[in-house]
Design an enzyme around this catalytic site. Sequence first.
Site, PDB file in Angstrom:
ATOM      1  N   GLU A  93       0.825  -1.200   0.000  1.00  0.00           N
ATOM      2  CA  GLU A  93       0.000   0.000   0.000  1.00  0.00           C
ATOM      3  C   GLU A  93       0.862   1.254   0.000  1.00  0.00           C
ATOM      4  O   GLU A  93       1.950   1.277   0.568  1.00  0.00           O
ATOM      5  CB  GLU A  93      -0.910   0.007   1.237  1.00  0.00           C
ATOM      6  CG  GLU A  93      -1.962  -1.081   1.164  1.00  0.00           C
ATOM      7  CD  GLU A  93      -2.773  -1.227   2.442  1.00  0.00           C
ATOM      8  OE1 GLU A  93      -3.913  -1.675   2.344  1.00  0.00           O
ATOM      9  OE2 GLU A  93      -2.270  -0.919   3.532  1.00  0.00           O
ATOM     10  N   CYS A 106       3.225   8.584   0.870  1.00  0.00           N
ATOM     11  CA  CYS A 106       3.832   7.682   1.849  1.00  0.00           C
ATOM     12  C   CYS A 106       3.970   6.315   1.189  1.00  0.00           C
ATOM     13  O   CYS A 106       2.978   5.729   0.765  1.00  0.00           O
ATOM     14  CB  CYS A 106       2.906   7.621   3.070  1.00  0.00           C
ATOM     15  SG  CYS A 106       3.398   6.436   4.323  1.00  0.00           S
ATOM     16  N   CYS A 113       6.785  -6.771   7.374  1.00  0.00           N
ATOM     17  CA  CYS A 113       7.899  -6.170   8.118  1.00  0.00           C
ATOM     18  C   CYS A 113       8.383  -7.160   9.160  1.00  0.00           C
ATOM     19  O   CYS A 113       7.599  -7.929   9.707  1.00  0.00           O
ATOM     20  CB  CYS A 113       7.437  -4.888   8.811  1.00  0.00           C
ATOM     21  SG  CYS A 113       8.785  -3.938   9.550  1.00  0.00           S
ATOM     22  N   CYS A 117       7.429  -4.517  15.900  1.00  0.00           N
ATOM     23  CA  CYS A 117       7.027  -3.484  16.862  1.00  0.00           C
ATOM     24  C   CYS A 117       5.625  -3.825  17.379  1.00  0.00           C
ATOM     25  O   CYS A 117       4.734  -4.192  16.609  1.00  0.00           O
ATOM     26  CB  CYS A 117       7.023  -2.099  16.209  1.00  0.00           C
ATOM     27  SG  CYS A 117       8.652  -1.606  15.632  1.00  0.00           S
ATOM     28  N   CYS A 120       2.308  -1.975  16.054  1.00  0.00           N
ATOM     29  CA  CYS A 120       2.115  -1.751  14.621  1.00  0.00           C
ATOM     30  C   CYS A 120       1.334  -2.892  13.970  1.00  0.00           C
ATOM     31  O   CYS A 120       1.649  -4.067  14.174  1.00  0.00           O
ATOM     32  CB  CYS A 120       3.479  -1.611  13.950  1.00  0.00           C
ATOM     33  SG  CYS A 120       3.364  -1.374  12.168  1.00  0.00           S
ATOM     34  N   CYS A 339      -1.116   6.081  10.188  1.00  0.00           N
ATOM     35  CA  CYS A 339       0.162   5.474  10.583  1.00  0.00           C
ATOM     36  C   CYS A 339      -0.059   4.142  11.276  1.00  0.00           C
ATOM     37  O   CYS A 339      -0.822   4.048  12.230  1.00  0.00           O
ATOM     38  CB  CYS A 339       0.896   6.356  11.583  1.00  0.00           C
ATOM     39  SG  CYS A 339       1.504   7.845  10.871  1.00  0.00           S
TER      40      CYS A 339
HETATM   41  N1  SAH Z   1       9.794   0.989   9.803  1.00  0.00           N
HETATM   42  C1  SAH Z   1       9.812   2.415   9.706  1.00  0.00           C
HETATM   43  C2  SAH Z   1       8.707   3.011   8.849  1.00  0.00           C
HETATM   44  C3  SAH Z   1       7.310   2.450   8.996  1.00  0.00           C
HETATM   45  S1  SAH Z   1       6.401   2.867  10.456  1.00  0.00           S
HETATM   46  C4  SAH Z   1       9.808   3.027  11.091  1.00  0.00           C
HETATM   47  O1  SAH Z   1       9.758   2.294  12.070  1.00  0.00           O
HETATM   48  O2  SAH Z   1       9.922   4.245  11.200  1.00  0.00           O
HETATM   49  C5  SAH Z   1       5.999   4.552  10.258  1.00  0.00           C
HETATM   50  C6  SAH Z   1       5.600   5.224  11.563  1.00  0.00           C
HETATM   51  O3  SAH Z   1       4.318   4.775  12.010  1.00  0.00           O
HETATM   52  C7  SAH Z   1       6.570   4.939  12.703  1.00  0.00           C
HETATM   53  O4  SAH Z   1       6.950   6.139  13.320  1.00  0.00           O
HETATM   54  C8  SAH Z   1       5.750   4.099  13.664  1.00  0.00           C
HETATM   55  O5  SAH Z   1       6.213   4.289  14.963  1.00  0.00           O
HETATM   56  C9  SAH Z   1       4.348   4.608  13.410  1.00  0.00           C
HETATM   57  N2  SAH Z   1       3.286   3.691  13.809  1.00  0.00           N
HETATM   58  C10 SAH Z   1       3.235   2.368  13.649  1.00  0.00           C
HETATM   59  N3  SAH Z   1       2.089   1.873  14.155  1.00  0.00           N
HETATM   60  C11 SAH Z   1       1.393   2.908  14.638  1.00  0.00           C
HETATM   61  C12 SAH Z   1       0.120   3.039  15.277  1.00  0.00           C
HETATM   62  N4  SAH Z   1      -0.671   1.997  15.498  1.00  0.00           N
HETATM   63  N5  SAH Z   1      -0.283   4.279  15.636  1.00  0.00           N
HETATM   64  C13 SAH Z   1       0.499   5.353  15.383  1.00  0.00           C
HETATM   65  N6  SAH Z   1       1.690   5.283  14.792  1.00  0.00           N
HETATM   66  C14 SAH Z   1       2.141   4.075  14.421  1.00  0.00           C
END
Ligand code: SAH
Length: 347
Positions: A93, A106, A113, A117, A120, A339
């Site tokens: 996406e 974006c 991935c 985390c 996420c 995000c």
């Molecule tokens: N792997 C990279 C890019 C993808 S995540 C990274 O870690 O930066 C992009 C952003 O989305 C990151 O800052 C992450 O912390 C945030 N993110 C992921 N899941 C989220 C959620 N459920 N709510 C808000 N931000 C989130």
Amino acid sequence: MKQKREIKNFTREELVEWFEQNGEKSFRAGQIFKWLYLRQANTFDEMTDIGKELRETLKENFSISRLELERSERSKDGTEKLLFRLHDNAYIEAVLIPEKDHYTLCISSQVGCAQACKFCLTAKGGFERNLTTAEIVDQVRDAQALVMARDSAKPMSNIVFMGMGEPLANYDAVVKALSIITDSDYGLKFSSRRVTISTSGLVPEILALGNETEANLAVSLNATTDETRSMLMPVNRRYPMEELLKACKSFEMKPRKKITFEYILIQGVNDSDEDAKRLIKLLRPIRSKVNIIPFNEHDKSDFKRPPRERIQRFLQILLDRNVTAMVRKSKGDDISAACGQLRAKNR
Ligand code: SAH
């Protein structure tokens, strides 16, 4: 038949090399780039200023692949999610975000991935594979075509690697894509000031990126102690905060640039006054700004977004101590494009 190579995996330098090795003039590389990226050609036959014989040679050696735009969804606030199908039926996406005078795109760097985390949604599906340079560049190319076909008054000028995947875990393909995206003569012509790579914190690649490119760096910090960060982001066990922040401090950038620290606010986890104060201290030695992202809730996580007053208070503590900070407005959450909500469900 000869195995054809995907031409959009080649940087301009690599194409120059190919032409030289094959007894052709090196300026052909620029010509091809113009056709591919400025005129968005999808076949070699369209490239009318290239002789027929050479076009045949190119056809024998290279393919020009496309992503299939399987579906696009538009949210109430205008944010648009583009679901692309890849040649192996994997899905990724990209999200097109309208701002006041431009669009930000974006994009994704991997299918799934591996960073795991905890907050996420993409992480929950695990890792499938890296994207190729062509697949990264094509997201930009295709979104650019969509925008240009619609309203040219608002250009797509900014790109953020904040979609699915960890861009620095797919380092080579991402750096090559950057060189095509920011090729100011023949490529996609994005200013490197307007391209941002967001990482969970892979230290060696952060340092390499600073040496090799002029892209902006964003780091998903998300916590102010190793204990909390390791709980949220397993990568922190490999590269703890001290090491990560040291790398950020020595990250090479032009004088007025800053590193963006993304900080998800999760209720009761990392949103206290003490966290805000620790954050100020941690970032003091680094030219930086803070992007606060209130947690986007989803059904694969029990984490909660803090109440509005808590978010405001956290922000205010930073601002009172002259930290540049803002709360990122959540866009596209009604279509799961916010995000951390990206996850192609169409397997
Ligand atoms: N792997 C990279 C890019 C993808 S995540 C990274 O870690 O930066 C992009 C952003 O989305 C990151 O800052 C992450 O912390 C945030 N993110 C992921 N899941 C989220 C959620 N459920 N709510 C808000 N931000 C989130």
